[in-house]
Enzyme design. Structure first.
Site, PDB file in Angstrom:
ATOM      1  N   CYS A 271       0.684  -1.255   0.138  1.00  0.00           N
ATOM      2  CA  CYS A 271      -0.005  -0.109   0.043  1.00  0.00           C
ATOM      3  C   CYS A 271       0.865   1.333   0.015  1.00  0.00           C
ATOM      4  O   CYS A 271       0.776   2.094  -0.903  1.00  0.00           O
ATOM      5  CB  CYS A 271      -1.023   0.228   1.291  1.00  0.00           C
ATOM      6  SG  CYS A 271      -2.021  -1.235   1.329  1.00  0.00           S
ATOM      7  N   ILE A 272       1.641   1.703   0.968  1.00  0.00           N
ATOM      8  CA  ILE A 272       1.965   2.988   1.360  1.00  0.00           C
ATOM      9  C   ILE A 272       3.321   3.385   0.191  1.00  0.00           C
ATOM     10  O   ILE A 272       3.152   4.185  -0.348  1.00  0.00           O
ATOM     11  CB  ILE A 272       2.818   2.729   2.568  1.00  0.00           C
ATOM     12  CG1 ILE A 272       1.920   2.491   3.775  1.00  0.00           C
ATOM     13  CG2 ILE A 272       3.234   4.555   3.013  1.00  0.00           C
ATOM     14  CD1 ILE A 272       0.692   3.014   3.909  1.00  0.00           C
TER      15      ILE A 272
END
Ligand SMILES: NC(=O)c1ccc[n+]([C@@H]2O[C@H](COP(=O)([O-])OP(=O)(O)OC[C@H]3O[C@@H](n4cnc5c(N)ncnc54)[C@H](O)[C@@H]3O)[C@@H](O)[C@H]2O)c1
Length: 449
Positions: A271-272
């Site tokens: 994600c990040i």
């Protein structure tokens, strides 16, 4: 809409989840545990075979949970997309990676949407959960589904609802993490709200799919930017001779207006490191430059090379170079207590050290083997002789399993990127800690003017 609403409220509906990974599998099991029949579809034959045998491949999901969901008949894993003809809801949980040129790769979403279109029928709810750029649901999925001749908001319902799962988090799971839903029409939002309210404690409707898509990107950009800032603060503290962890923990005593973030060897996970690029890419197409996103990516992206610099500095104290030195990496998963190595900064650190000629080994209790540059590496045991024979030990992931006191005692030199050695002051002379005021000279930026 009334028919579907009633089916959902009575848990009479059959649900389906496309993509049974870190997001889709826990979601499917949560829906099943609320009493729905759930069909889980994946392209991966190994995953489907394992699920059918009641075996899990995801840390947060136990074999027992899968076996009992299958035994009750509530959960049916399959490779067959034809089942979509029979289901009332479809949740899309397929990957959204970046392409080689670091642009969004939405091919998995498009492939799943095409399958759904072929089976789309009246009174069906379709929800995209995969993280993606604002506009994906109404610009790409909606036209494809409406090409079937069915109309959104009347015949079928389409919404976006971002997944917020946090692998390894024992306090928050699919059930008790509040869920955002945004539909193409008000009816779509309402049907999606009703569906998720059956098995999630709190559901928050927003006014559009684009808003729901943006919520997820704000959450992950917020993390990326704050981690980028604190990584830069860690470098500042090294130059200033202050311990960044002492600074953060003291700042965190402020009861308002401050949220602690901690430095580390770089970003990892699905994600990040990826999601903010989806947002920046979309904005670029609209002639808007997302400056915080690119600055955070730049700083977070340089952390693996900061780590190799620290290793070089440490070895230098012993008149050694990285080339030819034996280096042991502790933890290669992108965060503690999970096995997920996707985008893990450890892989970058390892690649850089190999390029510089280091003789590498690694230990990770969650990752028994790893393929890198065409070679397969096996996690070594943390025996005393395996530790003592190393020139340097690098802590990249501070899994709870590690007995750091013993490891540090047996190591010659330790590079600590996670503050894992904070209570081991007696060994401070052999520890180089990120952001701890070690004044790593080569981290200073040269004044070119
Ligand atoms: N992992 C996380 O922590 C997390 C958290 C929040 C959101 N997300 C988002 O959720 C989405 C899924 O992520 P994930 O971590 O679960 O990915 P994953 O790789 O673990 O799982 C995706 C699954 O989809 C399957 N798949 C791919 N294409 C398919 C297709 N056309 N039809 C059926 N199955 C298909 C794959 O075989 C795989 O099993 C991504 O958009 C991700 O950004 C992930």
């Amino acid at each position: 809409m009334e028919i579907l609403r009633a089916k959902l409220q009575q848990h009479d509906a059959t649900a389906s989840v496309i993509g049974l990974g870190y997001v889709g599998l826990p979601l499917a099991l949560e829906i099943a545990s609320a009493g729905f029949n759930v069909v889980g579809i994946d392209l991966d034959q190994n995953k489907i075979a394992k699920l059918k045998q009641g075996q899990s491949y995801i840390g947060d999901v136990s074999d027992k949970t899968i076996a009992s969901a299958i035994k009750t008949g509530r959960f049916t894993p399959t490779l067959d997309f034809n089942v979509l003809r029979e289901v009332d809801t479809v949740s899309i949980c397929v990957p959204t990676p970046l392409s080689k040129s670091r642009d969004p790769d939405i091919s998995y979403i498009l492939a799943a949407t095409e399958k759904i279109r072929k089976s789309l029928h009246a009174a069906q709810l379709i929800v995209l959960e995969s993280t993606t750029y604002p506009g994906t649901t109404n610009e790409l999925i909606l036209p494809e589904l409406e090409s079937s001749g069915l109309r959104v908001g009347k015949d079928f319902f389409l919404a976006f609802s971002p997944e917020r799962i946090d692998p390894g988090n024992t306090a928050f799971n699919t059930h008790n993490t509040p869920k955002i839903v945004g539909g193409i029409t008000a009816e779509c939002t309402e049907v999606a709200r009703i569906f998720y309210s059956q098995f999630i404690e709190r559901v928050i409707p927003v006014s559009s799919t684009k808003c729901a898509e943006m919520v997820k990107l704000l959450e992950n950009t917020f993390r990326s930017v704050n981690i980028g800032m604190v990584n830069e603060v860690a470098l500042m503290c090294d130059v200033l001779g202050v311990d960044v962890y002492e600074v953060i923990d003291a700042a965190a005593t402020k009861p308002f207006g401050f949220i602690p973030f901690y430095p580390g060897p770089g970003l990892g996970g699905h994600c990040i490191p990826i999601d903010p690029h989806y947002l920046a890419w979309k904005l670029k197409a609209l002639n808007f430059q997302a400056r915080f996103i690119s600055l955070a990516a730049e700083i977070n992206g340089m952390m693996p090379s900061v780590v190799t610099t620290m290793v070089g500095e440490g070895l230098n104290r012993f008149s050694k170079s990285i080339r030819g030195s034996k280096i042991l990496i502790l933890g290669i998963a992108y965060k503690k207590n999970v096995s997920d190595c996707r985008e893990s900064p450890a892989l970058d650190v390892m690649r850089m050290l190999i390029e510089k000629g280091a003789i590498l080994s690694y230990n990770d209790p969650f990752v028994p083997s790893l393929s890198m540059n065409g070679n397969t590496l096996q996690s070594v045991e943390l025996t005393s002789s395996n530790i003592e024979s190393q020139d340097c030990t690098i802590i990249l992931t501070d899994h709870n399993d590690y007995d750091f006191r013993r490891i540090i005692a047996e190591s010659r030199l330790v590079v600590d990127t996670r503050n894992a050695t904070k209570d081991l002051q007696e060994f401070k002379d052999k520890i180089i800690k990120l952001g701890a005021g070690n004044n790593v000279a080569s981290l200073k930026q040269e004044d070119k003017h």
